[in-house]
Design a protein around this motif. Structure first.
Motif, PDB file in Angstrom:
ATOM      1  N   GLU A 128      24.143   1.319  38.900  1.00 43.49           N
ATOM      2  CA  GLU A 128      22.994   0.956  39.929  1.00 43.49           C
ATOM      3  C   GLU A 128      21.927   1.629  39.250  1.00 43.49           C
ATOM      4  O   GLU A 128      20.445   1.247  39.656  1.00 43.49           O
ATOM      5  N   ILE A 129      22.043   2.500  38.193  1.00 48.17           N
ATOM      6  CA  ILE A 129      20.641   3.282  37.587  1.00 48.17           C
ATOM      7  C   ILE A 129      20.027   2.182  36.990  1.00 48.17           C
ATOM      8  O   ILE A 129      18.727   2.602  36.745  1.00 48.17           O
ATOM      9  N   ILE A 130      20.577   1.182  36.765  1.00 51.15           N
ATOM     10  CA  ILE A 130      19.371   0.038  35.997  1.00 51.15           C
ATOM     11  C   ILE A 130      18.262  -0.306  36.928  1.00 51.15           C
ATOM     12  O   ILE A 130      17.360  -0.390  36.568  1.00 51.15           O
ATOM     13  N   TYR A 176      21.526  10.820  36.689  1.00 46.89           N
ATOM     14  CA  TYR A 176      22.183  10.996  37.983  1.00 46.89           C
ATOM     15  C   TYR A 176      21.816  12.174  38.556  1.00 46.89           C
ATOM     16  O   TYR A 176      21.898  13.215  37.990  1.00 46.89           O
ATOM     17  N   SER A 177      21.858  12.184  39.917  1.00 43.87           N
ATOM     18  CA  SER A 177      21.995  13.114  40.853  1.00 43.87           C
ATOM     19  C   SER A 177      20.593  14.175  40.789  1.00 43.87           C
ATOM     20  O   SER A 177      20.754  15.072  41.215  1.00 43.87           O
ATOM     21  N   TYR A 223      18.724   7.885  29.453  1.00 43.01           N
ATOM     22  CA  TYR A 223      18.566   6.874  30.692  1.00 43.01           C
ATOM     23  C   TYR A 223      19.276   5.457  30.224  1.00 43.01           C
ATOM     24  O   TYR A 223      18.333   4.597  30.030  1.00 43.01           O
ATOM     25  N   PRO A 224      20.461   5.420  29.925  1.00 46.59           N
ATOM     26  CA  PRO A 224      21.148   4.436  29.187  1.00 46.59           C
ATOM     27  C   PRO A 224      20.849   3.020  30.217  1.00 46.59           C
ATOM     28  O   PRO A 224      21.191   2.969  31.353  1.00 46.59           O
ATOM     29  N   HIS A 225      20.290   2.034  29.474  1.00 40.32           N
ATOM     30  CA  HIS A 225      20.311   0.475  29.878  1.00 40.32           C
ATOM     31  C   HIS A 225      19.194   0.544  31.313  1.00 40.32           C
ATOM     32  O   HIS A 225      19.032  -0.313  31.833  1.00 40.32           O
ATOM     33  N   GLU A 245      28.817  -5.408  37.677  1.00 43.42           N
ATOM     34  CA  GLU A 245      28.099  -5.471  39.282  1.00 43.42           C
ATOM     35  C   GLU A 245      26.855  -4.738  38.675  1.00 43.42           C
ATOM     36  O   GLU A 245      26.907  -3.595  37.981  1.00 43.42           O
ATOM     37  N   VAL A 246      25.729  -4.961  39.511  1.00 48.14           N
ATOM     38  CA  VAL A 246      24.457  -4.164  39.542  1.00 48.14           C
ATOM     39  C   VAL A 246      24.428  -3.097  40.240  1.00 48.14           C
ATOM     40  O   VAL A 246      23.446  -2.061  39.971  1.00 48.14           O
ATOM     41  N   THR A 247      25.198  -3.008  41.479  1.00 49.20           N
ATOM     42  CA  THR A 247      25.343  -1.882  42.315  1.00 49.20           C
ATOM     43  C   THR A 247      26.733  -1.567  42.575  1.00 49.20           C
ATOM     44  O   THR A 247      27.563  -2.486  42.805  1.00 49.20           O
TER      45      THR A 247
END
Length: 511
Positions: A49-51, A158-159, A499-501, A35-37
């Motif tokens: 979703e970080i991608i 993140y965050s 920042y993976p991926h 899943e992308v999100t």
């Protein structure tokens, strides 16, 4: 279908590259296995979703782990007080949120305070913050309870997003965004397709070569994703099996990019469910993993056996941390001591169904366990279903082994040692359901020391990891290296393991 239109642009031949094509939007596609999100709200974000979120939202700084330097993003500069308790950031002027409002010190303060107050995602990275002061419209100061490396914190994966704090969680769930980044949400389909379009008011401008749109698409089949890479439909593939990577090496239309990473594969044990509530059994299982077969057979050498939870290359990794090896003889002795001389029990291992590497690791492990009379059920599941099972209210209804990857929310050992193993009242990522007051105290103290005495902080993180190696709430199997298949025409792509991926699509173009 949208992606078919994109394909029509991507595979157009040289003979058709006429002025008419210049009028077509330049569209990039990222093929992702899951899943992308998962989370829509930037203050909640803690997953895949970080991608795309790092192309929609921005942070004050960006960290380069190869040079150990910070790049200015929404902050043009910063300084630290002599005692390390006050960090002052000077903001970039003329930045607009996608909502139309101005990004200023009040907005930065509001975004970060909202993230902290919600207590979601990696909010704990702000633990050192006592208060946030708006010095003037474009200056914000962080006052700390103890010295901490706030440059790493504000550059977190993140965050640390700066967003318009005027909007609530329900608004984000409708598919809106309030970032400052180069792209904004155009449309989406559930959690498997995200389409971003360029934000015309981006502070960086749009001179030069840039993509107009970026598509993030879930492609669960590795064979399908490989075909999409070969045909040019996909500009970058998240992860392909090593066998496919080897086969693509001689394809002139594909470039293989190999970089270090701060990502590892872990098996978390359900410490609240028999027989894995017994540390002897957990320790026995740690001796049944065929580590070298996994490194060579699954990764083809693109990785190394993990030593502790902190991955190789990140500060906090140490060769003083214990490492398990494959030893069925030792495992059998431990099982006998625990009352299971012939094995005789069944375990459920879950993994993300689209991840071929995880499946192969599980199957290799299953064959070793069978030699000891232990039956391992290997169950592939969509990520949201796997995670939901892991959070079931009744511990006995959960999986026995949760196989998954961890990558850093910020480039700090606390990222690996806190979320998965620190005591949690509400289960998020402590999917081994582990609680040890000594361990909690060690990593808390180590985090407090990180800003003033990194060497002593590392010593405490090493001690904490050896507590984990003794209690074995889980096992880190390998530290992976990133090996990606990329469209040979894609330019500007740089992989950053902090920042993976994440692909910074604003910096990319197709040559």
């Amino acid at each position: 279908m949208l992606w078919k239109k994109i394909l029509a642009v991507a595979v157009v031949t040289g003979a058709m590259l006429l002025p008419a094509l210049a009028e077509q939007p330049q569209v990039a596609m990222y093929g992702y296995h899951s899943e992308v999100t998962v989370f829509w709200d930037p203050a909640y974000s803690f997953s895949n979703e970080i991608i795309w979120m790092h192309n929609v939202y921005e942070t004050l700084l960006r960290y380069d782990p190869f040079t150990d330097q910070f790049q200015p993003v929404l902050a043009e500069g910063y300084e630290r007080s002599e005692d390390g308790l006050t960090w002052t950031f000077y903001l970039r002027r003329g930045v607009k949120f996608h909502t139309g409002r101005e990004m200023n010190a009040e907005a930065v303060k509001g975004a970060i305070e909202r993230t902290i107050s919600l207590g979601k995602g990696a909010w704990y990275i702000w633990d050192a913050v006592e208060s946030i002061e708006v010095v003037d419209d474009y200056t914000v100061a962080f006052h700390l309870k103890y010295p901490a490396p706030m440059d790493l914190t504000v550059a977190a994966c993140y965050s640390a997003f700066i967003f318009d704090p005027a909007y609530d969680h329900d608004w984000y769930l409708q598919g809106h965004d309030s970032g400052t980044g180069p792209y904004t949400i155009e449309r989406f389909e559930g959690n498997t397709l995200m389409v971003l379009e360029k934000f015309e008011g981006y502070w960086g401008g749009w001179e030069g070569n840039h993509f107009d749109k970026v598509v993030f698409k879930t492609v669960p089949s590795p064979s399908t994703l490989r075909l999409m890479v070969e045909s040019g439909q996909v500009d970058i593939a998240y992860q392909l099996p090593v066998s496919d990577i080897q086969a693509l090496k001689d394809n002139p239309n594909v470039r293989i990019v190999h970089t270090p990473s701060f990502q590892n594969l872990l098996a978390l044990f359900n410490t609240q469910k028999p027989p894995l509530d017994n540390p002897l059994v957990r320790r026995a299982l740690a001796y049944t993993i065929p580590y070298q077969d996994v490194i060579q057979g699954v990764l083809a050498g693109y990785g190394r056996q993990a030593r502790g939870v902190v991955p190789y290359g990140l500060w906090g990794w140490s060769d003083r941390v214990k490492q398990y090896t494959l030893s069925l003889e030792t495992a059998k002795l431990l099982l006998s001591e625990a009352g299971y001389p012939e094995g005789g029990f069944k375990l459920l291992l879950t993994y993300v169904s689209a991840d071929e590497n995880e499946r192969r690791v599980a199957e290799l492990w299953k064959s070793q366990l069978a030699k000891l009379g232990i039956e391992l059920e290997v169950r592939g599941m969509p990520w949201d279903s796997q995670w939901e099972l892991g959070q079931a209210p009744d511990p006995t209804k959960r999986q026995d082994i949760f196989l998954f990857y961890w990558w850093p929310d910020y480039a700090h050992p606390h990222s690996f040692l806190s979320a998965m193993f620190q005591t949690e009242e509400e289960i998020v990522f402590n999917l081994c359901y582990y609680s040890n007051p000594l361990y909690d105290e060690l990593i808390t103290r180590a985090a407090e020391l990180a800003g003033i005495d990194r060497a002593e902080s590392i010593n405490m993180y090493v001690e904490a990891q050896n507590v984990l190696m003794e209690d074995v709430p889980g096992v880190s199997i390998y530290d992976m290296e990133y090996v990606r298949a990329v469209n040979a025409k894609l330019q500007g792509y740089v992989d950053n393991p902090a920042y993976p991926h994440v692909v910074w699509w604003y910096n990319c173009w197709r040559g």
